[in-house]
Design a protein around this motif. Structure first.
Motif, mmCIF file in Angstrom:
data_model
loop_
_atom_site.group_PDB
_atom_site.id
_atom_site.type_symbol
_atom_site.label_atom_id
_atom_site.label_comp_id
_atom_site.label_asym_id
_atom_site.label_seq_id
_atom_site.Cartn_x
_atom_site.Cartn_y
_atom_site.Cartn_z
ATOM 1 N N LEU A 227 0.824 -1.206 0.000
ATOM 2 C CA LEU A 227 0.000 0.000 0.000
ATOM 3 C C LEU A 227 0.859 1.257 0.000
ATOM 4 O O LEU A 227 0.497 2.271 -0.591
ATOM 5 C CB LEU A 227 -0.921 0.004 1.214
ATOM 6 C CG LEU A 227 -2.146 -0.912 1.131
ATOM 7 C CD1 LEU A 227 -2.861 -0.970 2.470
ATOM 8 C CD2 LEU A 227 -3.099 -0.433 0.036
ATOM 9 N N ARG A 228 2.028 1.194 0.662
ATOM 10 C CA ARG A 228 2.909 2.361 0.681
ATOM 11 C C ARG A 228 3.415 2.667 -0.721
ATOM 12 O O ARG A 228 3.487 3.827 -1.133
ATOM 13 C CB ARG A 228 4.079 2.132 1.628
ATOM 14 C CG ARG A 228 4.913 3.393 1.884
ATOM 15 C CD ARG A 228 6.053 3.133 2.845
ATOM 16 N NE ARG A 228 5.599 2.394 4.004
ATOM 17 C CZ ARG A 228 5.976 1.165 4.311
ATOM 18 N NH1 ARG A 228 6.821 0.517 3.519
ATOM 19 N NH2 ARG A 228 5.514 0.564 5.371
ATOM 20 N N ALA A 229 3.768 1.633 -1.468
ATOM 21 C CA ALA A 229 4.223 1.848 -2.839
ATOM 22 C C ALA A 229 3.113 2.465 -3.689
ATOM 23 O O ALA A 229 3.353 3.395 -4.477
ATOM 24 C CB ALA A 229 4.699 0.530 -3.452
ATOM 25 N N ASP A 230 1.890 1.958 -3.522
ATOM 26 C CA ASP A 230 0.755 2.522 -4.259
ATOM 27 C C ASP A 230 0.509 3.974 -3.852
ATOM 28 O O ASP A 230 0.281 4.845 -4.693
ATOM 29 C CB ASP A 230 -0.505 1.700 -3.998
ATOM 30 C CG ASP A 230 -0.444 0.312 -4.613
ATOM 31 O OD1 ASP A 230 0.460 0.063 -5.437
ATOM 32 O OD2 ASP A 230 -1.294 -0.523 -4.253
ATOM 33 N N ALA A 231 0.538 4.226 -2.536
ATOM 34 C CA ALA A 231 0.268 5.579 -2.044
ATOM 35 C C ALA A 231 1.337 6.558 -2.512
ATOM 36 O O ALA A 231 1.030 7.711 -2.838
ATOM 37 C CB ALA A 231 0.181 5.572 -0.519
ATOM 38 N N ASP A 232 2.594 6.117 -2.549
ATOM 39 C CA ASP A 232 3.665 6.998 -3.037
ATOM 40 C C ASP A 232 3.416 7.398 -4.487
ATOM 41 O O ASP A 232 3.601 8.556 -4.872
ATOM 42 C CB ASP A 232 5.016 6.301 -2.919
ATOM 43 C CG ASP A 232 5.490 6.193 -1.481
ATOM 44 O OD1 ASP A 232 4.937 6.899 -0.617
ATOM 45 O OD2 ASP A 232 6.421 5.396 -1.225
ATOM 46 N N THR A 233 2.984 6.421 -5.306
ATOM 47 C CA THR A 233 2.704 6.713 -6.708
ATOM 48 C C THR A 233 1.536 7.682 -6.852
ATOM 49 O O THR A 233 1.597 8.663 -7.598
ATOM 50 C CB THR A 233 2.411 5.411 -7.470
ATOM 51 O OG1 THR A 233 3.561 4.566 -7.410
ATOM 52 C CG2 THR A 233 2.079 5.698 -8.929
ATOM 53 N N LEU A 234 0.464 7.408 -6.129
ATOM 54 C CA LEU A 234 -0.707 8.278 -6.199
ATOM 55 C C LEU A 234 -0.405 9.679 -5.668
ATOM 56 O O LEU A 234 -0.870 10.680 -6.230
ATOM 57 C CB LEU A 234 -1.867 7.664 -5.411
ATOM 58 C CG LEU A 234 -2.510 6.428 -6.044
ATOM 59 C CD1 LEU A 234 -3.464 5.765 -5.061
ATOM 60 C CD2 LEU A 234 -3.238 6.801 -7.323
ATOM 61 N N ASP A 235 0.391 9.768 -4.623
ATOM 62 C CA ASP A 235 0.739 11.080 -4.085
ATOM 63 C C ASP A 235 1.573 11.878 -5.080
ATOM 64 O O ASP A 235 1.432 13.097 -5.189
ATOM 65 C CB ASP A 235 1.504 10.933 -2.768
ATOM 66 C CG ASP A 235 0.591 10.552 -1.609
ATOM 67 O OD1 ASP A 235 -0.643 10.638 -1.778
ATOM 68 O OD2 ASP A 235 1.106 10.166 -0.545
ATOM 69 N N GLY A 236 2.455 11.177 -5.816
ATOM 70 C CA GLY A 236 3.230 11.868 -6.838
ATOM 71 C C GLY A 236 2.352 12.419 -7.947
ATOM 72 O O GLY A 236 2.512 13.576 -8.373
ATOM 73 N N LEU A 237 1.401 11.624 -8.407
ATOM 74 C CA LEU A 237 0.476 12.087 -9.445
ATOM 75 C C LEU A 237 -0.426 13.200 -8.916
ATOM 76 O O LEU A 237 -0.736 14.155 -9.633
ATOM 77 C CB LEU A 237 -0.372 10.913 -9.941
ATOM 78 C CG LEU A 237 0.388 9.807 -10.685
ATOM 79 C CD1 LEU A 237 -0.522 8.616 -10.948
ATOM 80 C CD2 LEU A 237 0.965 10.334 -11.991
ATOM 81 N N ALA A 238 -0.833 13.071 -7.648
ATOM 82 C CA ALA A 238 -1.668 14.117 -7.053
ATOM 83 C C ALA A 238 -0.906 15.426 -6.934
ATOM 84 O O ALA A 238 -1.489 16.507 -7.066
ATOM 85 C CB ALA A 238 -2.175 13.670 -5.679
ATOM 86 N N GLY A 239 0.401 15.349 -6.692
ATOM 87 C CA GLY A 239 1.208 16.558 -6.640
ATOM 88 C C GLY A 239 1.214 17.296 -7.964
ATOM 89 O O GLY A 239 1.140 18.535 -8.012
ATOM 90 N N GLU A 240 1.268 16.540 -9.064
ATOM 91 C CA GLU A 240 1.210 17.159 -10.390
ATOM 92 C C GLU A 240 -0.150 17.807 -10.629
ATOM 93 O O GLU A 240 -0.247 18.909 -11.191
ATOM 94 C CB GLU A 240 1.503 16.106 -11.458
ATOM 95 C CG GLU A 240 2.895 15.503 -11.371
ATOM 96 C CD GLU A 240 3.096 14.361 -12.349
ATOM 97 O OE1 GLU A 240 2.171 14.114 -13.173
ATOM 98 O OE2 GLU A 240 4.158 13.715 -12.308
ATOM 99 N N LEU A 241 -1.218 17.121 -10.202
ATOM 100 C CA LEU A 241 -2.565 17.674 -10.354
ATOM 101 C C LEU A 241 -2.732 18.935 -9.511
ATOM 102 O O LEU A 241 -3.356 19.914 -9.952
ATOM 103 C CB LEU A 241 -3.607 16.626 -9.961
ATOM 104 C CG LEU A 241 -5.076 17.070 -9.992
ATOM 105 C CD1 LEU A 241 -5.488 17.506 -11.388
ATOM 106 C CD2 LEU A 241 -5.974 15.928 -9.488
ATOM 107 N N TYR A 242 -2.192 18.923 -8.307
ATOM 108 C CA TYR A 242 -2.272 20.089 -7.423
ATOM 109 C C TYR A 242 -1.616 21.303 -8.101
ATOM 110 O O TYR A 242 -2.179 22.403 -8.106
ATOM 111 C CB TYR A 242 -1.579 19.775 -6.106
ATOM 112 C CG TYR A 242 -1.712 20.846 -5.040
ATOM 113 C CD1 TYR A 242 -2.849 20.916 -4.242
ATOM 114 C CD2 TYR A 242 -0.688 21.754 -4.799
ATOM 115 C CE1 TYR A 242 -2.977 21.877 -3.254
ATOM 116 C CE2 TYR A 242 -0.800 22.722 -3.816
ATOM 117 C CZ TYR A 242 -1.939 22.776 -3.045
ATOM 118 O OH TYR A 242 -2.053 23.738 -2.059
ATOM 119 N N THR A 243 -0.447 21.092 -8.682
ATOM 120 C CA THR A 243 0.253 22.182 -9.370
ATOM 121 C C THR A 243 -0.565 22.689 -10.553
ATOM 122 O O THR A 243 -0.684 23.903 -10.776
ATOM 123 C CB THR A 243 1.633 21.705 -9.845
ATOM 124 O OG1 THR A 243 2.404 21.295 -8.702
ATOM 125 C CG2 THR A 243 2.375 22.811 -10.575
#
Length: 348
Positions: A227-243
């Motif tokens: 789950l940590r690996a999945d969450a890290d990936t999703l958080d990275g994509l969410a960071g791009e969306l936030y920007t």
């Protein structure tokens, strides 16, 4: 010539890998309560640090919650110095603030450890969390109905905090402590069923082992890692969306602006401006990314992390996906979210 007992060798090996990866000028500080897990970690660090050319010290925190705690902290510090660790410091903290005694003690402890890192920089703190601690953390997150990030448990490294023993079970670590000849002190709070973690440790996990068979702690730890690996990936994509949403929050859409009545008047007087996000990229994004962005914006605006729930985030999301001219959403910490001119405005 025979080597160390297997449990000792296992703990030392885990510590050696972590220490060898540190920059040569970094001081490794062991956070030690005097319990078996942290004493085993301290013993292994004291043995391995000179062999890999790293400076190693320790910190013990006196929470002041029990009679004689100051004397016990000094006693633990004496044991740590006897192992050859240096510098060794005792940090006395005041356990106050919101969230109950467990949360307050944890907050005070980490503030003390952060201060030790700053004093001895560059430095890191080694924590003695084991696989069993990880399993308990996952179960506590599951009971709270938390998302993937909470269920991913504790990371092997989080900033200047490292957990060398996270892949080892508690029995192995405690056996290592015994074989090193170290006498551990067991905090009575660990067996106090008023605390949620104690109930998970002594009731919930044993019940799962009896019902489902052995290996539950290891299975929960594996789940956390995935789950940590999945969450890290999703958080990275969410960071791009936030920007992208921040960058797009300057357009106007008249059809999106509510009628100028009292309930929809702009929140400008006596407020601090928070993030403003464009609705367009958020509406097109998958929900898993959108909700992460909305949570991040709410926290940036001043919402307390412990008070911001999934229900709050869902209500903000309705301003994006189910816009019907709603006035605003009120969040913990005095934060208000309003949709105006194609943007979500977070104000405090």
């Amino acid at each position: 010539m025979s080597g160390p007992p297997p449990a000792v060798a296992t703990v030392r090996s885990a510590v050696r890998r972590v220490l060898a990866d540190l920059p040569s000028d970094t001081t490794a500080l062991v956070a030690c309560s005097g319990g078996a897990d942290s004493l085993a970690l301290a013993g292994a660090v004291a043995f391995e640090a000179p062999r890999v050319g790293r400076a190693a010290g320790a910190v013990t925190v006196d929470h002041g919650l029990q009679e004689g705690s100051a004397e016990r902290a000094e006693s633990v510090a004496g044991v740590l110095r006897g192992l050859g660790l240096s510098p060794v410091s005792v940090r006395t903290v005041a356990v106050t603030g919101p969230g109950g005694p467990e949360a307050a003690a944890r907050r005070a402890r980490y503030e003390a450890l952060d201060a030790a890192v700053a004093e001895h920089a560059p430095a890191v703190v080694l924590l003695a969390h084991t696989m069993d601690d990880q399993a308990e953390t996952v179960l506590l997150g599951l009971a709270r109905g938390s998302g993937a990030r909470s269920l991913s448990g504790m990371a092997p490294r989080n900033g200047h905090y490292l957990r060398p023993l996270l892949d080892l079970d508690r029995a192995t670590v405690r056996a290592a402590c015994d074989r090193m000849g170290l006498v551990a002190w067991e905090d009575p709070h660990n067996a106090d069923h008023r605390y949620a973690r104690s109930r998970v440790r002594h009731e919930a996990l044993p019940a799962l082992e009896r019902t489902l068979g052995p290996g539950i702690a290891a299975a929960l730890a594996r789940t956390a890692a995935m789950l940590r690996a999945d969450a890290d990936t999703l958080d990275g994509l969410a960071g791009e969306l936030y920007t992208a949403a921040l960058g797009g929050a300057d357009g106007a859409d008249a059809a999106d602006t509510p009628a100028p009545d009292a309930s929809c008047a702009p929140d400008t007087a006596g407020t601090a401006s928070g993030p403003e996000l464009s609705v367009a990229p958020l509406s097109e994004a998958p929900a898993a990314l959108r909700t992460r962005v909305l949570r991040r914006a709410a926290l940036a605006a001043g919402c307390p992390a412990g008070a911001l729930t999934a229900r709050h985030v869902r209500e903000i999301e309705r301003l994006v996906t189910q816009w019907r001219g709603q006035a605003h959403i009120d969040l913990p910490g005095g934060v208000r979210v309003r949709r105006v001119a194609g943007n979500l405005r977070f104000v405090r």
